[in-house]
Design an enzyme around this catalytic site. Structure first.
Site, PDB file in Angstrom:
ATOM      1  N   HIS A 512       0.829  -1.204   0.000  1.00 50.83           N
ATOM      2  CA  HIS A 512       0.000   0.000   0.000  1.00 50.83           C
ATOM      3  C   HIS A 512       0.865   1.256   0.000  1.00 50.83           C
ATOM      4  O   HIS A 512       0.465   2.303   0.507  1.00 50.83           O
ATOM      5  CB  HIS A 512      -0.940  -0.003   1.208  1.00 50.83           C
ATOM      6  CG  HIS A 512      -1.923  -1.138   1.193  1.00 50.83           C
ATOM      7  ND1 HIS A 512      -2.751  -1.431   2.239  1.00 50.83           N
ATOM      8  CD2 HIS A 512      -2.215  -2.052   0.230  1.00 50.83           C
ATOM      9  CE1 HIS A 512      -3.506  -2.485   1.938  1.00 50.83           C
ATOM     10  NE2 HIS A 512      -3.186  -2.886   0.729  1.00 50.83           N
TER      11      HIS A 512
HETATM   12  C1  LIG Z   1       0.579  -7.356  -4.694  1.00 46.39           C
HETATM   13  C2  LIG Z   1      -0.360  -6.248  -4.323  1.00 46.39           C
HETATM   14  C3  LIG Z   1      -1.455  -6.535  -3.514  1.00 46.39           C
HETATM   15  C4  LIG Z   1      -2.333  -5.524  -3.160  1.00 46.39           C
HETATM   16  N1  LIG Z   1      -3.491  -5.844  -2.514  1.00 46.39           N
HETATM   17  C5  LIG Z   1      -4.467  -4.909  -2.402  1.00 46.39           C
HETATM   18  C6  LIG Z   1      -5.762  -5.258  -1.955  1.00 46.39           C
HETATM   19  O1  LIG Z   1      -6.083  -6.419  -1.705  1.00 46.39           O
HETATM   20  N2  LIG Z   1      -6.681  -4.265  -1.829  1.00 46.39           N
HETATM   21  C7  LIG Z   1      -6.388  -2.965  -2.116  1.00 46.39           C
HETATM   22  O2  LIG Z   1      -7.248  -2.106  -1.950  1.00 46.39           O
HETATM   23  N3  LIG Z   1      -5.169  -2.606  -2.554  1.00 46.39           N
HETATM   24  C8  LIG Z   1      -4.219  -3.549  -2.734  1.00 46.39           C
HETATM   25  N4  LIG Z   1      -3.005  -3.196  -3.253  1.00 46.39           N
HETATM   26  C9  LIG Z   1      -2.715  -1.767  -3.492  1.00 46.39           C
HETATM   27  C10 LIG Z   1      -3.365  -1.182  -4.736  1.00 46.39           C
HETATM   28  O3  LIG Z   1      -3.451  -2.144  -5.766  1.00 46.39           O
HETATM   29  C11 LIG Z   1      -2.541   0.041  -5.174  1.00 46.39           C
HETATM   30  O4  LIG Z   1      -2.491   0.962  -4.102  1.00 46.39           O
HETATM   31  C12 LIG Z   1      -3.143   0.754  -6.369  1.00 46.39           C
HETATM   32  O5  LIG Z   1      -3.331  -0.166  -7.427  1.00 46.39           O
HETATM   33  C13 LIG Z   1      -2.239   1.899  -6.835  1.00 46.39           C
HETATM   34  O6  LIG Z   1      -2.855   2.583  -7.902  1.00 46.39           O
HETATM   35  P1  LIG Z   1      -2.111   3.735  -8.722  1.00 46.39           P
HETATM   36  O7  LIG Z   1      -3.066   4.169  -9.762  1.00 46.39           O
HETATM   37  O8  LIG Z   1      -1.580   4.749  -7.780  1.00 46.39           O
HETATM   38  O9  LIG Z   1      -0.857   3.017  -9.377  1.00 46.39           O
HETATM   39  P2  LIG Z   1      -0.848   1.771 -10.394  1.00 46.39           P
HETATM   40  O10 LIG Z   1      -2.132   1.049 -10.364  1.00 46.39           O
HETATM   41  O11 LIG Z   1       0.398   1.032 -10.133  1.00 46.39           O
HETATM   42  O12 LIG Z   1      -0.774   2.470 -11.836  1.00 46.39           O
HETATM   43  C14 LIG Z   1       0.371   3.065 -12.363  1.00 46.39           C
HETATM   44  C15 LIG Z   1       0.458   2.650 -13.822  1.00 46.39           C
HETATM   45  O13 LIG Z   1       1.397   3.498 -14.484  1.00 46.39           O
HETATM   46  C16 LIG Z   1       2.166   2.734 -15.374  1.00 46.39           C
HETATM   47  N5  LIG Z   1       3.423   3.454 -15.591  1.00 46.39           N
HETATM   48  C17 LIG Z   1       4.369   3.746 -14.667  1.00 46.39           C
HETATM   49  N6  LIG Z   1       5.362   4.443 -15.233  1.00 46.39           N
HETATM   50  C18 LIG Z   1       5.036   4.617 -16.530  1.00 46.39           C
HETATM   51  C19 LIG Z   1       5.679   5.258 -17.635  1.00 46.39           C
HETATM   52  N7  LIG Z   1       6.847   5.876 -17.488  1.00 46.39           N
HETATM   53  N8  LIG Z   1       5.061   5.228 -18.838  1.00 46.39           N
HETATM   54  C20 LIG Z   1       3.865   4.607 -18.996  1.00 46.39           C
HETATM   55  N9  LIG Z   1       3.219   3.985 -17.987  1.00 46.39           N
HETATM   56  C21 LIG Z   1       3.800   3.993 -16.765  1.00 46.39           C
HETATM   57  C22 LIG Z   1       2.323   1.397 -14.665  1.00 46.39           C
HETATM   58  O14 LIG Z   1       2.644   0.366 -15.567  1.00 46.39           O
HETATM   59  C23 LIG Z   1       0.958   1.220 -14.013  1.00 46.39           C
HETATM   60  O15 LIG Z   1       0.045   0.515 -14.833  1.00 46.39           O
HETATM   61  C24 LIG Z   1      -2.089  -4.183  -3.591  1.00 46.39           C
HETATM   62  C25 LIG Z   1      -0.993  -3.895  -4.398  1.00 46.39           C
HETATM   63  C26 LIG Z   1      -0.132  -4.912  -4.786  1.00 46.39           C
HETATM   64  C27 LIG Z   1       1.031  -4.578  -5.679  1.00 46.39           C
END
Ligand SMILES: Cc1cc2nc3c(=O)[nH]c(=O)nc-3n(C[C@H](O)[C@H](O)[C@H](O)COP(=O)(O)OP(=O)(O)OC[C@H]3O[C@@H](n4cnc5c(N)ncnc54)[C@H](O)[C@@H]3O)c2cc1C
Ligand SMILES: *[C@@H]1O[C@H](CO)[C@@H](O)[C@H](O)[C@H]1NC(C)=O
Ligand SMILES: *[C@@H]1O[C@H](CO)[C@@H](O)[C@H](O)[C@H]1NC(C)=O
Ligand SMILES: *[C@@H]1O[C@H](CO)[C@@H](O)[C@H](O)[C@H]1NC(C)=O
Ligand SMILES: *[C@@H]1O[C@H](CO)[C@@H](O)[C@H](O)[C@H]1NC(C)=O
Ligand SMILES: *[C@@H]1O[C@H](CO)[C@@H](O)[C@H](O)[C@H]1NC(C)=O
Ligand SMILES: *[C@@H]1O[C@H](CO)[C@@H](O)[C@H](O)[C@H]1NC(C)=O
Ligand SMILES: *[C@@H]1O[C@H](CO)[C@@H](O)[C@H](O)[C@H]1NC(C)=O
Ligand SMILES: *[C@@H]1O[C@H](CO)[C@@H](O)[C@H](O)[C@H]1NC(C)=O
Length: 573
Positions: A512
Site C-alpha cells: 500500500h
Molecule cells: C501485490 C499487491 C497486492 C495488493 N493488494 C491490495 C488489496 O487487496 N486491496 C487494495 O485495496 N489494494 C491492494 N493493493 C494496493 C493497490 O493495488 C494500489 O495501491 C493501487 O493499485 C495503486 O494505484 P495507482 O493508480 O496509484 O498506481 P498503479 O495502479 O500502479 O498504476 C500506475 C500505472 O502506471 C504505469 N506506468 C508507470 N510508469 C510509466 C511510464 N513511465 N510510462 C507509462 N506507464 C507507466 C504502470 O505500468 C501502471 O500501470 C495491492 C498492491 C499490490 C502490488
C-alpha cells in the site's frame, strides 16, 4: 434473532450470491481503442495525455473521453486473456514472474523489504489481492473531497468491479474471533470503513475471475479515447515561450521496439498532461522530466525545469506483520475477506494459503509466499536473493500438512514513518531507490504491537478452536515456526519476549505504498503540480496516508472523481 441463527441466514445468503455469480458470466471486453504503441504515429495531438493506465489512470481516461480527446499511455500490456491475472487461483503468478514482460516489476526498498509495482493496463488492480473497501468519512473530510461526488464515484466503480466474497469456515471463524475479542460491533458485509469487524468487498467475482480498473474503460466514449500499450513515457515536455512559468505541453514515449513517439497537447488553455504512473512512477517521471530537487537533478545531468525539493518526499509503506496458524481442521483458500478495524490504528485481516497455480503440485503460502518476495524469516537487511531462493526451495520441500493453516495479519494505519525516493540513473524503465523507514516513528511500532496482541486473542478465542493446536501458545507459535521447517520467523533471542523486535524483524509489505507527490507539498488541492501549468498528478502518490484498510477503491474513486471535476471545469460549470 440470535447470533447463531443469524449466521445461518448469512451462510444461505452468501451461497445464493455465489451461485448467482456462476450464472452471470460476461465475456471479456474487446475494446476498439486499444493499440500497441508500435502502431502509434511519430507525432499526435490530444486534449489530455494521461501517463499510466493504472488503477487511477483508467477511470480518469474513461471519464475525460466523454467531452475531449484522450491519449492513455501504459508501459505494460493488456490484462485480458492472461490467466495469471484474471484467475483468482493463480494469485501470485504475476508477482513471481520476474521477466521483463511480467505485469509486475519487483523492487527492493533500501529498508530491505521486497516489494512490487504494476506494469500492465489496470495497474495494481491486476496483480493485487483484490480486497475492496472505501475510505472512512473522516479521511474524505480531511482531504477536503466533496463527499457526495466521492460516494457517486465509488458507486460508479463498484457497479463494474466490486463483489461480495463467499464466506467459508476459516474466514468465518476469524470474524467471530475478532468479535469475541472486542473488535466490535459487527458491521456485516459493507464497503464502508467503520470501527468494528466487517466483511469487505472483492474485485473477484463468484467464479473467481478478477475485475480490474481496465474494466472501467467500458465506460469510455470509444471516439474520445486512444489507449497505447507498451508505451513507456520517458519525459514530459515543457514550454516557457511567452509565459512566466513552465507549462506541460507534451510527452515523449517509446514503443516495444524502442521507437520514439511524441504526443502534444492540442492548443487550448484547458488541455493538460496528467501523471497517473503510481507512487513510484509519478515522482520518478517528474524528476526525469526536470521537476524535483535541484542538486539531485543536476547530479544526474537533468535539465532543471523547476526546483521542487518535495518531489519524492513522504514515501510511505504501511508495515505488515503476520502470524501463521497451522490448523488441524481444513482451511479454505482465500485472499482477504474479513477485516477488524480497531480504534487505535491497527487493521486485522485474514488470508490463507493456496494451491499455487491451479493444477500444479506445489503448495504455497499465498500472499505470504517467498515466491512473491515475502520473506519474514529473516530481518529485512538479510533478505538477499540467495536467502529468498533458499526460502523457496525450503518451502517446496515441506510436508503438505504444514500448509493447512491460515495467516492473520495486521497493518499499521497511516503510517507516520516516512521516507523518500531518489534516482539511481536516468532510465525510466529501471526502479529508482526508495526508502520507507518502517517503524521509525514509535507510534507505528506501538500500533504493530497492539495489533499482534489482538491477533493473539483471536487465535485463543473459542470460534478459532477447530483451527488451532491447543498445545501452541502465542510464544510457541511465534517461535515454533523458527525452529520448524516452516521457518516463518527469524531466529532471534528475544522473539518470544519482545513483540517490538518481532514487528521489526518480520516486517513485510502489504503493497500500500504511497506518497512522493503529496497533496499540499507537490500538488495543490486540485491535484495541479505547484509551480507548473497544465500538469496534474492523480494517483496514490498524492496520498498522505493510505485510505481505508486497503486503498484500491479510493484510487479508482479518485480517478473518476477528478475526471468529473476536470470535465466540469472544462465545460464551464
Ligand atoms: C501485490 C499487491 C497486492 C495488493 N493488494 C491490495 C488489496 O487487496 N486491496 C487494495 O485495496 N489494494 C491492494 N493493493 C494496493 C493497490 O493495488 C494500489 O495501491 C493501487 O493499485 C495503486 O494505484 P495507482 O493508480 O496509484 O498506481 P498503479 O495502479 O500502479 O498504476 C500506475 C500505472 O502506471 C504505469 N506506468 C508507470 N510508469 C510509466 C511510464 N513511465 N510510462 C507509462 N506507464 C507507466 C504502470 O505500468 C501502471 O500501470 C495491492 C498492491 C499490490 C502490488
Ligand atoms: C477484438 O476485436 C477485433 C476488431 O475490433 C477483432 O479483430 C478481434 O478478433 C477481437 N478479439 C476478440 C477476442 O474478440
Ligand atoms: C459531453 O459528453 C456527453 C456524453 O458524451 C454529451 O451528451 C454532451 O453533449 C457533451 N457536452 C459537450 C459540451 O460537449
Ligand atoms: C504466468 O506466470 C508464470 C510464472 O509465474 C510465467 O512463467 C508465465 O509465462 C506467465 N504467463 C503469462 C501468460 O504471462
Ligand atoms: C457518503 O457515504 C457515506 C458512507 O457510505 C455516508 O456516511 C455519507 O453520509 C455519504 N455522504 C453523502 C454526502 O451522501
Ligand atoms: C554529467 O555530465 C558530465 C559532463 O559531461 C559527466 O562528466 C558526468 O559523468 C555526467 N554525470 C552523469 C550522472 O551522467
Ligand atoms: C482458473 O484456473 C484453473 C486452473 O488452471 C481452472 O481450472 C479454472 O477453470 C480457472 N478459472 C477461471 C474462472 O478461469
Ligand atoms: C524457541 O525456539 C528455540 C529453538 O529455535 C528453542 O531453543 C526455544 O526453547 C524456543 N522457545 C519457546 C518459547 O518455544
Ligand atoms: C533482549 O532482551 C534483553 C532484555 O529485555 C535486552 O537487554 C537485550 O538487549 C535484547 N537483545 C536484543 C538482541 O534485542
Amino acid at each position: 434473532m440470535g447470533f447463531w441463527l443469524w449466521r445461518l441466514f448469512f451462510f444461505a445468503f452468501a451461497e445464493i450470491l455465489l451461485f448467482h455469480g456462476f450464472c452471470s458470466s460476461e465475456p471479456a471486453p474487446n475494446y476498439s481503442f486499444l493499440h500497441q504503441a508500435t502502431s502509434a504515429p511519430p507525432l499526435s495531438y490530444y486534449d489530455y495525455i494521461i501517463i499510466g493506465g493504472g488503477t487511477a489512470g483508467c477511470p480518469l481516461a474513461a471519464t475525460l473521453s466523454h467531452n475531449s480527446s484522450v491519449l492513455l499511455l501504459e508501459r505494460g500490456g493488456s490484462p485480458y486473456g492472461n490467466p495469471n491475472i484474471t484467475n483468482l487461483s493463480s494469485f501470485g503468478r504475476a508477482l513471481s514472474d520476474l521477466s521483463a514482460s511480467s505485469p509486475s516489476q519487483r523492487f527492493v526498498s533500501e529498508d530491505g523489504v521486497i516489494n512490487a509495482r504494476a506494469r500492465v493496463l489496470g495497474g495494481g488492480s491486476c496483480i493485487n489481492a483484490g480486497f475492496y473497501t472505501r475510505a472512512s468519512s473522516s479521511y474524505v473530510a480531511a482531504v477536503g473531497w466533496d463527499s457526495r461526488l466521492v460516494n457517486e464515484s465509488y458507486r460508479w466503480a463498484e457497479k463494474v468491479v466490486a463483489f461480495q466474497p463467499p464466506m467459508r469456515q476459516w474466514q468465518t471463524a476469524v470474524r467471530d474471533g475478532l468479535l469475541q475479542t472486542g473488535v466490535s460491533p459487527y458491521n456485516g458485509f459493507t464497503y464502508d470503513h467503520l470501527i468494528g469487524t466487517k466483511v469487505g468487498g472483492t474485485i473477484f467475482d463468484g467464479e473467481g475471475r478478477r475485475h480490474t480498473a481496465a474494466d472501467l474503460l467500458e465506460y469510455a466514449n470509444p471516439k474520445g479515447i486512444t489507449v497505447m500499450l507498451h508505451a513507456s513515457v520517458h519525459k514530459i515536455l515543457f514550454t516557457t515561450t511567452g509565459r512566466k512559468r513552465a507549462s506541460a505541453h507534451g510527452v515523449i514515449f517509446r514503443d516495444a521496439s524502442g521507437n520514439k513517439h511524441i504526443a502534444y497537447l492540442n492548443d487550448g488553455e484547458k488541455n493538460e498532461v496528467i501523471l497517473s504512473a503510481g507512487a513510484i512512477g509519478s515522482p520518478h517521471l517528474l524528476m526525469l522530466s526536470g521537476v524535483g530537487p535541484l542538486d539531485h537533478l543536476k547530479a544526474h545531468n537533468i535539465t532543471v525545469v523547476l526546483d521542487q525539493p518535495l518531489v519524492g518526499q513522504g514515501m510511505a509503506d504501511n508495515p505488515m506483520n503476520a502470524i501463521y496458524i497451522p490448523s488441524p481442521a481444513p482451511v479454505e483458500v482465500s485472499l482477504i475477506q474479513v477485516v477488524g478495524i480497531t480504534s487505535y490504528g491497527s487493521y486485522i485481516e485474514a488470508a490463507s494459503g493456496e494451491n499455487f497455480a491451479g493444477g500444479s503440485t506445489h503448495r504455497d503460502f499465498g500472499i505470504f509466499s517467498p515466491r512473491i518476495g515475502q520473506l519474514s524469516t529473516l530481518p529485512p537487511k538479510q533478505r538477499t536473493p540467495e536467502a529468498l531462493a533458499k526460502a523457496i526451495s525450503d518451502m517446496e520441500a515441506l510436508n503438505p500438512i504444514v500448509f493447512n493453516g491460515g495467516f492473520i495479519l495486521e497493518k499499521v494505519r497511516g503510517p507516520l514513518s516516512q521516507g523518500h525516493l531518489h534516482l539511481v540513473n536516468t532510465n525510466p524503465n529501471d526502479n529508482p531507490s526508495v526508502t520507507f523507514n518502517y517503524f521509525q516513528h514509535p507510534q507505528d511500532l506501538q500500533r504493530c504491537v497492539e495489533g499482534l496482541r489482538v491477533i493473539e486473542r483471536v487465535i485463543q478465542s473459542r470460534p478459532m478452536a477447530p483451527f488451532r493446536y491447543n498445545s501452541l501458545s502465542l510464544p510457541v507459535l511465534l517461535n515454533m515456526t523458527a525452529s520448524s521447517p516452516i521457518n516463518l520467523l527469524p531466529h532471534h533471542a528475544n522473539v518470544s519476549t519482545s513483540l517490538e523486535q518481532y514487528c521489526k524483524d518480520t516486517v513485510m509489505t502489504i503493497w500500500h505504498y504511497h506518497g512522493g507527490c503529496q497533496m499540499g507539498r507537490v500538488v495543490d488541492s486540485d491535484y495541479r503540480v505547484i509551480g507548473i501549468d497544465s500538469l496534474r498528478v492523480i494517483d496514490g502518490s498524492t496520498f498522505r496516508d493510505s485510505p481505508g484498510t486497503n486503498p484500491q477503491a479510493t484510487v479508482m474513486m479518485l480517478g473518476r472523481y477528478m475526471g468529473v471535476k476536470i470535465l466540469k471545469e472544462r465545460l464551464g460549470n
